[in-house]
Design a protein around this motif. Structure first.
Motif, PDB file in Angstrom:
ATOM      1  N   CYS A 165      -0.980  43.439 -36.491  1.00  0.00           N
ATOM      2  CA  CYS A 165      -0.379  43.267 -35.165  1.00  0.00           C
ATOM      3  C   CYS A 165       1.121  43.499 -35.280  1.00  0.00           C
ATOM      4  O   CYS A 165       1.786  42.855 -36.088  1.00  0.00           O
ATOM      5  CB  CYS A 165      -0.613  41.869 -34.623  1.00  0.00           C
ATOM      6  SG  CYS A 165      -2.319  41.366 -34.612  1.00  0.00           S
TER       7      CYS A 165
ATOM      8  N   LEU B 137      -2.120  46.631 -31.795  1.00  0.00           N
ATOM      9  CA  LEU B 137      -3.168  46.056 -32.630  1.00  0.00           C
ATOM     10  C   LEU B 137      -3.918  47.188 -33.317  1.00  0.00           C
ATOM     11  O   LEU B 137      -4.378  48.118 -32.661  1.00  0.00           O
ATOM     12  CB  LEU B 137      -4.153  45.244 -31.787  1.00  0.00           C
ATOM     13  CG  LEU B 137      -3.577  44.122 -30.941  1.00  0.00           C
ATOM     14  CD1 LEU B 137      -4.663  43.491 -30.089  1.00  0.00           C
ATOM     15  CD2 LEU B 137      -2.921  43.081 -31.804  1.00  0.00           C
TER      16      LEU B 137
ATOM     17  N   PHE C 143      -0.678  46.737 -25.926  1.00  0.00           N
ATOM     18  CA  PHE C 143      -0.398  45.958 -24.729  1.00  0.00           C
ATOM     19  C   PHE C 143       1.093  46.049 -24.453  1.00  0.00           C
ATOM     20  O   PHE C 143       1.904  45.869 -25.359  1.00  0.00           O
ATOM     21  CB  PHE C 143      -0.761  44.484 -24.921  1.00  0.00           C
ATOM     22  CG  PHE C 143      -2.229  44.220 -25.039  1.00  0.00           C
ATOM     23  CD1 PHE C 143      -3.028  44.172 -23.914  1.00  0.00           C
ATOM     24  CD2 PHE C 143      -2.811  44.002 -26.273  1.00  0.00           C
ATOM     25  CE1 PHE C 143      -4.389  43.925 -24.015  1.00  0.00           C
ATOM     26  CE2 PHE C 143      -4.167  43.743 -26.390  1.00  0.00           C
ATOM     27  CZ  PHE C 143      -4.955  43.700 -25.256  1.00  0.00           C
TER      28      PHE C 143
ATOM     29  N   GLU D  88      -2.671  47.633 -20.586  1.00  0.00           N
ATOM     30  CA  GLU D  88      -3.340  47.946 -21.845  1.00  0.00           C
ATOM     31  C   GLU D  88      -3.500  49.445 -21.977  1.00  0.00           C
ATOM     32  O   GLU D  88      -3.947  50.114 -21.061  1.00  0.00           O
ATOM     33  CB  GLU D  88      -4.715  47.274 -21.898  1.00  0.00           C
ATOM     34  CG  GLU D  88      -5.462  47.520 -23.182  1.00  0.00           C
ATOM     35  CD  GLU D  88      -6.795  46.804 -23.247  1.00  0.00           C
ATOM     36  OE1 GLU D  88      -7.532  47.063 -24.203  1.00  0.00           O
ATOM     37  OE2 GLU D  88      -7.105  46.013 -22.344  1.00  0.00           O
TER      38      GLU D  88
ATOM     39  N   GLU E  81      -9.983  40.323 -33.877  1.00  0.00           N
ATOM     40  CA  GLU E  81      -9.376  41.202 -32.886  1.00  0.00           C
ATOM     41  C   GLU E  81      -9.622  40.680 -31.468  1.00  0.00           C
ATOM     42  O   GLU E  81      -8.711  40.632 -30.646  1.00  0.00           O
ATOM     43  CB  GLU E  81      -9.922  42.622 -33.023  1.00  0.00           C
ATOM     44  CG  GLU E  81      -9.292  43.606 -32.053  1.00  0.00           C
ATOM     45  CD  GLU E  81      -9.859  44.999 -32.181  1.00  0.00           C
ATOM     46  OE1 GLU E  81      -9.159  45.945 -31.800  1.00  0.00           O
ATOM     47  OE2 GLU E  81     -11.011  45.150 -32.651  1.00  0.00           O
ATOM     48  N   GLU E  82     -10.847  40.264 -31.179  1.00  0.00           N
ATOM     49  CA  GLU E  82     -11.172  39.733 -29.859  1.00  0.00           C
ATOM     50  C   GLU E  82     -10.436  38.427 -29.587  1.00  0.00           C
ATOM     51  O   GLU E  82     -10.033  38.160 -28.454  1.00  0.00           O
ATOM     52  CB  GLU E  82     -12.678  39.541 -29.728  1.00  0.00           C
ATOM     53  CG  GLU E  82     -13.453  40.845 -29.732  1.00  0.00           C
ATOM     54  CD  GLU E  82     -14.952  40.633 -29.856  1.00  0.00           C
ATOM     55  OE1 GLU E  82     -15.397  39.476 -30.026  1.00  0.00           O
ATOM     56  OE2 GLU E  82     -15.684  41.622 -29.782  1.00  0.00           O
TER      57      GLU E  82
ATOM     58  N   THR F 243      -5.017  49.510 -30.062  1.00  0.00           N
ATOM     59  CA  THR F 243      -4.896  48.964 -28.719  1.00  0.00           C
ATOM     60  C   THR F 243      -3.450  48.555 -28.552  1.00  0.00           C
ATOM     61  O   THR F 243      -2.882  47.889 -29.414  1.00  0.00           O
ATOM     62  CB  THR F 243      -5.810  47.744 -28.517  1.00  0.00           C
ATOM     63  OG1 THR F 243      -7.151  48.110 -28.809  1.00  0.00           O
ATOM     64  CG2 THR F 243      -5.740  47.244 -27.095  1.00  0.00           C
TER      65      THR F 243
ATOM     66  N   LYS G 148      -6.716  39.376 -28.840  1.00  0.00           N
ATOM     67  CA  LYS G 148      -6.646  39.999 -27.515  1.00  0.00           C
ATOM     68  C   LYS G 148      -6.818  38.951 -26.421  1.00  0.00           C
ATOM     69  O   LYS G 148      -6.092  38.953 -25.431  1.00  0.00           O
ATOM     70  CB  LYS G 148      -7.723  41.067 -27.352  1.00  0.00           C
ATOM     71  CG  LYS G 148      -7.436  42.369 -28.012  1.00  0.00           C
ATOM     72  CD  LYS G 148      -8.572  43.338 -27.724  1.00  0.00           C
ATOM     73  CE  LYS G 148      -8.389  44.654 -28.393  1.00  0.00           C
ATOM     74  NZ  LYS G 148      -9.500  45.585 -28.112  1.00  0.00           N
TER      75      LYS G 148
ATOM     76  N   ARG H 117      -5.028  52.544 -24.598  1.00  0.00           N
ATOM     77  CA  ARG H 117      -5.898  52.825 -25.738  1.00  0.00           C
ATOM     78  C   ARG H 117      -5.499  54.161 -26.325  1.00  0.00           C
ATOM     79  O   ARG H 117      -5.394  55.151 -25.620  1.00  0.00           O
ATOM     80  CB  ARG H 117      -7.357  52.834 -25.331  1.00  0.00           C
ATOM     81  CG  ARG H 117      -7.832  51.469 -24.904  1.00  0.00           C
ATOM     82  CD  ARG H 117      -9.334  51.461 -24.830  1.00  0.00           C
ATOM     83  NE  ARG H 117      -9.812  50.156 -24.483  1.00  0.00           N
ATOM     84  CZ  ARG H 117     -10.146  49.223 -25.361  1.00  0.00           C
ATOM     85  NH1 ARG H 117     -10.067  49.475 -26.636  1.00  0.00           N
ATOM     86  NH2 ARG H 117     -10.565  48.057 -24.964  1.00  0.00           N
TER      87      ARG H 117
END
Length: 128
Positions: A64, A77, A7, A118, A98-99, A5, A102, A120
């Motif tokens: 990260c 991530l 950002f 974001e 992870e959550e 992921t 984020k 993916r």
């Protein structure tokens, strides 16, 4: 399946600079490495978070990579480990690391008026 992921965060440089410090203060990583490239004025910080779930005998590692410059932050991530597939274990309602990370990135961005994009990225290669 998406395993990365990314950002990309835009906004005022003062808020961007404080972002990584705030995240690392609230959620200290197990390992942290920083490097500043003076020629391009880009700062890289690599943090590794580890989480072990004793009930289902699995560990998750979240790497990260924070790339900070004066006009944007790029955060990558990468989650590894854990259990794959269904093995009869109970689903946990707890948030994994992870959550949490984020959520803290998005929360910080909302509080300080930053713009978040974001992306993916998938590990699987598309067939030609």
């Amino acid at each position: 399946m998406n395993s990365h992921t990314t950002f990309i965060i835009f906004g005022p440089s003062t808020s961007l600079v404080r972002m990584t410090e705030k995240i690392f203060t609230d959620y200290p990583p197990h390992f942290l490495h920083s490097r500043i490239f003076e020629s391009s004025k880009i700062k890289f910080e690599i943090a590794v978070y580890e989480e072990y779930n004793k009930h289902i005998n699995s560990s998750i590692t979240l790497t990260c990579i924070f790339e900070s410059s004066s006009n944007k932050n790029k955060i990558l991530l990468k989650k590894t480990g854990g259990r794959m597939g269904f093995r009869g274990g109970a689903v946990s309602d707890d948030q994994n690391i992870e959550e949490i990370i984020k959520g803290s990135i998005i929360d910080y961005s909302k509080r300080y008026g930053l713009t978040v994009q974001e992306e993916r990225i998938s590990d699987t290669k598309e067939e030609e």
